[in-house]
Design a protein around this motif. Structure first.
Motif, short mmCIF file in Angstrom:
data_model
loop_
_atom_site.label_atom_id
_atom_site.label_comp_id
_atom_site.label_asym_id
_atom_site.label_seq_id
_atom_site.Cartn_x
_atom_site.Cartn_y
_atom_site.Cartn_z
N SER A 1 -28.58 -11.07 1.58
CA SER A 1 -27.64 -10.90 0.48
C SER A 1 -27.68 -9.47 -0.05
O SER A 1 -28.76 -8.88 -0.20
CB SER A 1 -27.98 -11.86 -0.67
N PRO A 2 -26.51 -8.88 -0.37
CA PRO A 2 -26.47 -7.53 -0.95
C PRO A 2 -26.74 -7.52 -2.45
O PRO A 2 -26.69 -6.46 -3.08
CB PRO A 2 -25.04 -7.09 -0.65
N ALA B 1 -27.84 -4.88 -7.93
CA ALA B 1 -28.65 -4.77 -9.15
C ALA B 1 -29.32 -3.41 -9.24
O ALA B 1 -29.37 -2.79 -10.32
CB ALA B 1 -29.69 -5.89 -9.19
N GLU B 2 -29.84 -2.90 -8.13
CA GLU B 2 -30.48 -1.59 -8.11
C GLU B 2 -29.47 -0.47 -8.41
O GLU B 2 -29.76 0.47 -9.15
CB GLU B 2 -31.15 -1.34 -6.76
N TRP C 1 -27.15 3.57 -12.18
CA TRP C 1 -25.91 3.96 -12.85
C TRP C 1 -26.15 4.03 -14.37
O TRP C 1 -25.82 5.01 -15.03
CB TRP C 1 -24.83 2.94 -12.50
N LYS C 2 -26.75 2.98 -14.94
CA LYS C 2 -27.00 2.92 -16.38
C LYS C 2 -27.97 4.00 -16.83
O LYS C 2 -27.88 4.52 -17.94
CB LYS C 2 -27.52 1.54 -16.77
N SER C 3 -28.92 4.35 -15.98
CA SER C 3 -29.91 5.36 -16.35
C SER C 3 -29.39 6.78 -16.16
O SER C 3 -30.04 7.75 -16.55
CB SER C 3 -31.19 5.18 -15.54
N TYR D 1 -22.73 -7.79 -13.47
CA TYR D 1 -21.97 -8.28 -12.32
C TYR D 1 -21.97 -9.80 -12.30
O TYR D 1 -22.84 -10.46 -12.90
CB TYR D 1 -22.56 -7.74 -11.01
N THR D 2 -20.97 -10.35 -11.65
CA THR D 2 -20.87 -11.79 -11.50
C THR D 2 -21.69 -12.22 -10.30
O THR D 2 -21.46 -11.74 -9.18
CB THR D 2 -19.41 -12.23 -11.33
N GLU D 3 -22.67 -13.07 -10.54
CA GLU D 3 -23.55 -13.48 -9.46
C GLU D 3 -22.79 -14.32 -8.43
O GLU D 3 -21.93 -15.14 -8.78
CB GLU D 3 -24.73 -14.28 -10.01
#
Length: 667
Positions: A42-43, A48-49, A54-56, A100-102
């Motif tokens: 699964s990607p 998540a990484e 991106w947020k940091s 994100y939508t899981e």
């Protein structure tokens, strides 16, 4: 506030990324892919990484380790990183949140098929919050020896509809500032209309610069400084000053070629001097404030609260910015709006203050130096809080002249000094509190009378030159509690304080709030028994019983000290904001109902002796070599508020209090 359009190409960013690609990065070598429909992991972990980086703000890490080959070939690392950093700074992007939508638990993934993840993006900007949804697509690729999922990215992940080559600008509209109102909704600080005068440099008649400066109340150098700012271009609209002006001045201003104007909201203070130390005033942001509020959308042109509640409630009153993020499209040669936010007004803050009562008290004091306070004894609400003389905060809107500011600063009556925040020696108006403590300790018998002779008294010769002096020595003996309160007999109360064992008097004063910080929106100096909170000698203790010695009291606390007499022993914390909880108990059981009734009768008798319709006590105290007059009491007809007043250099102030309360009752 009115709409403020930033210069046309302010925040201009030309995103010519494709042209930078050759010097920024080389395309990653293509790796052969096995033609297989084999399932892969699964990607989701990669998504998540990617989001965490991106947020940091780790754009370099994103580019190197997470972008797919196609994206890397279009957007070189240097331009990718610099571009996003500049956009984040120029748009004031902050508090970035990406979710994100899981995927479904049974989702299957193939290296030959892209993996799509719906994401939700939200962040704050200089035009307010931005929210949008996108689809994050990942491709399974080989990067060197690594085979994994990599993100397909484009500029619309920064702001909607953004493409390479677009020019980005903003049109910021500041929301109107919230108002400050009194308990009845009357405006204490409100918004009115003024004008912002602007100049288009290439059209401006330089020979009229002196005329413009004089009309705006500024120097020619100040006009030059505005026109010579680094961002100014000849065709820009350059804000010069905001003014309140009559029609004749406006007509003269706008005959000057190259000037224009726009209506803007300006602050107005309807009660002027009477409420100046509560309201404070607005002014240009200081360097210290700009530094402290960095990243919150403030600029050197921002007007902010500079004193009083205008400063203390800055964030509550400040309107929320709105406006547009504008894209000048390179491909379509069109201008579109990426984000459009409505500005939001600041909060309207209601105070417990009765503005008409405040004005009546201020007027009764005749702008003499002093202070007064009024409270509701049953709730602790502050109904008035006066520092006299005040200043007119309207003089600061839009700008006070240096000469006028210096005139106020050098005024011997110190109109900028906030007297209600200070502490003063209270004198004999402390005697009812001493009586309450003595009654509750059991050492003061109200029916027991004392024979007191002479104007002054000392317990022991060891007191040296220190003696307790009473206002009058012509009162017939014996002296009981009622007579002592009527005639402010300091010798009677000194003897009662000395009769209290085991430091009961000090503990009693502490129970009434002495030595304790007053939790209040405007900082108030705490009342104190003495400099170190103790009695250094018997003589000092005896003097403190009548508000002498080293005792000093804040005026709002002084008004509150009488409230347990009217509430059968409860002392409430003083409040100023109407949305604060009522009846915040500071202490209780300070005096029982029977003793409170005795004191009410005596205060009524004392008021009659003064020739007023008030219940209360008056007196004088010496402060820095000057005699100050005091009164603390309440109306016999409407004991719904207690008033404390101190006027410097006066001996009798009860008439001022009665005048103010009479005016209130007539309304």
């Amino acid at each position: 506030m009115g709409k403020r359009i930033l210069p046309a190409i302010f925040f201009l960013l030309i995103l010519v990324l494709a042209a930078c690609q050759a010097e920024d990065a080389e395309p990653a070598p293509e790796q052969p892919m096995e033609e297989t429909a084999e399932a892969v992991e699964s990607p989701e972990e990669r998504v998540a990484e990617f989001i965490e980086l991106w947020k940091s703000g780790d754009f370099s890490g994103l580019h190197t380790n997470y972008l797919n080959q196609g994206t890397q070939s279009v957007y070189g690392e240097a331009s990718f990183v610099t571009w996003q950093q500049e956009l984040h700074e120029q748009l004031g992007i902050d508090n970035l949140e990406v979710t994100y939508t899981e995927p479904a638990e049974d989702a299957e993934w193939s290296q030959e098929q892209p993996a799509d993840f719906p994401i939700q993006v939200a962040f704050d900007t200089i035009i307010g919050p931005v929210e949008f949804e996108k689809t994050l697509t990942l491709l399974y690729e080989s990067h060197g020896e690594v085979e994994d999922w990599f993100v397909e990215w484009d500029p619309s992940f920064i702001v909607p509809n953004l493409e390479a080559g677009d020019q980005v600008s903003t049109d910021v509209t500041q929301g109107p500032r919230g108002e400050i109102v009194d308990r009845n909704g009357s405006a204490i600080a409100s918004n009115s209309t003024g004008y912002e005068v602007r100049v288009i440099p290439e059209n401006f008649d330089l020979s009229k610069k002196q005329q413009l400066a004089e009309l705006l109340g500024m120097s020619e150098q100040a006009v030059d400084d505005k026109l010579n700012q680094s961002w100014v271009e000849p065709h820009y609209l350059v804000p010069i000053a905001q003014i309140k002006a009559d029609q004749a001045t406006l007509d003269e201003l706008f005959t000057i070629r190259g000037t224009t104007h726009e209506e803007v909201a300006m602050r107005n203070y309807p009660y002027g001097r009477a409420l100046s130390h509560i309201s404070g005033y607005m002014g240009p942001i200081t360097a210290e404030q700009l530094d402290a509020w960095s990243g919150q959308g403030y600029s050197t042109e921002t007007m902010v609260g500079r004193q009083g509640l205008e400063e203390i409630l800055q964030e509550r009153l400040r309107g929320k910015a709105g406006g547009r993020i504008i894209l000048k499209k390179q491909q379509e040669n069109a201008i579109i709006t990426s984000v459009d936010n409505e500005p939001l007004p600041g909060e309207t803050v209601a105070l417990t203050i009765d503005a008409e009562l405040q004005q009546s008290l201020y007027g009764a004091m005749g702008e003499q130096a002093g202070t007064s306070a009024a409270i509701d004894p049953d709730t602790g609400e502050t109904l008035a809080l006066v520092s006299s003389p005040g200043f007119d905060p309207n003089e600061f809107i839009p700008n006070i002249t240096n000469s006028r500011f210096q005139e106020l600063t050098n005024d011997p009556l110190q109109p900028f000094f906030n007297r209600f925040a200070a502490i003063y020696a209270p004198g004999t108006v402390m005697q009812p509190v001493t009586a309450a403590i003595g009654l509750e300790s059991g050492t003061l018998n109200p029916a027991e009378a004392l024979d007191i002779t002479g104007k002054s008294w000392q317990r022991y010769r060891s007191w040296g030159d220190y003696r307790i002096t009473r206002p009058r020595d012509d009162v017939s003996n014996p002296i009981d509690l009622d007579k002592a309160l009527i005639y402010s007999d300091s010798i009677y109360f000194a003897q009662q304080a000395l009769n209290m064992p085991n430091d009961d008097f000090r503990i009693g004063l502490e129970n009434f709030g002495f030595g304790e910080e007053i939790a209040f929106p405007i900082e108030l100096t705490p009342s104190r028994i003495s400099q170190d909170g103790t009695f250094g000698s018997e003589g000092q203790l005896a003097g403190t019983a009548s508000g002498q010695g080293q005792m000093q009291v804040n005026i709002l606390h002084m008004a509150s000290l009488y409230s347990p007499i009217l509430t059968n022993g409860k002392l409430y914390k003083p409040t100023l904001l109407l949305d604060d909880e009522d009846q915040q108990v500071w202490n209780e059981n300070l005096i029982d109902a029977e003793n409170a009734e005795l004191l009410k009768i005596s205060l009524s008798n004392a008021g009659k002796e003064l020739g007023t319709e008030l219940a209360g006590t008056s007196g004088t105290s010496r402060e820095r070599g000057e005699q100050n007059g005091w009164f603390v009491g309440y109306s016999l007809m409407n004991p719904d508020l207690i008033v404390a007043m101190m006027v410097e250099g006066e001996e009798q102030v009860e008439g001022m209090v009665e005048q103010a309360l009479s005016a209130r009752e007539e309304e």
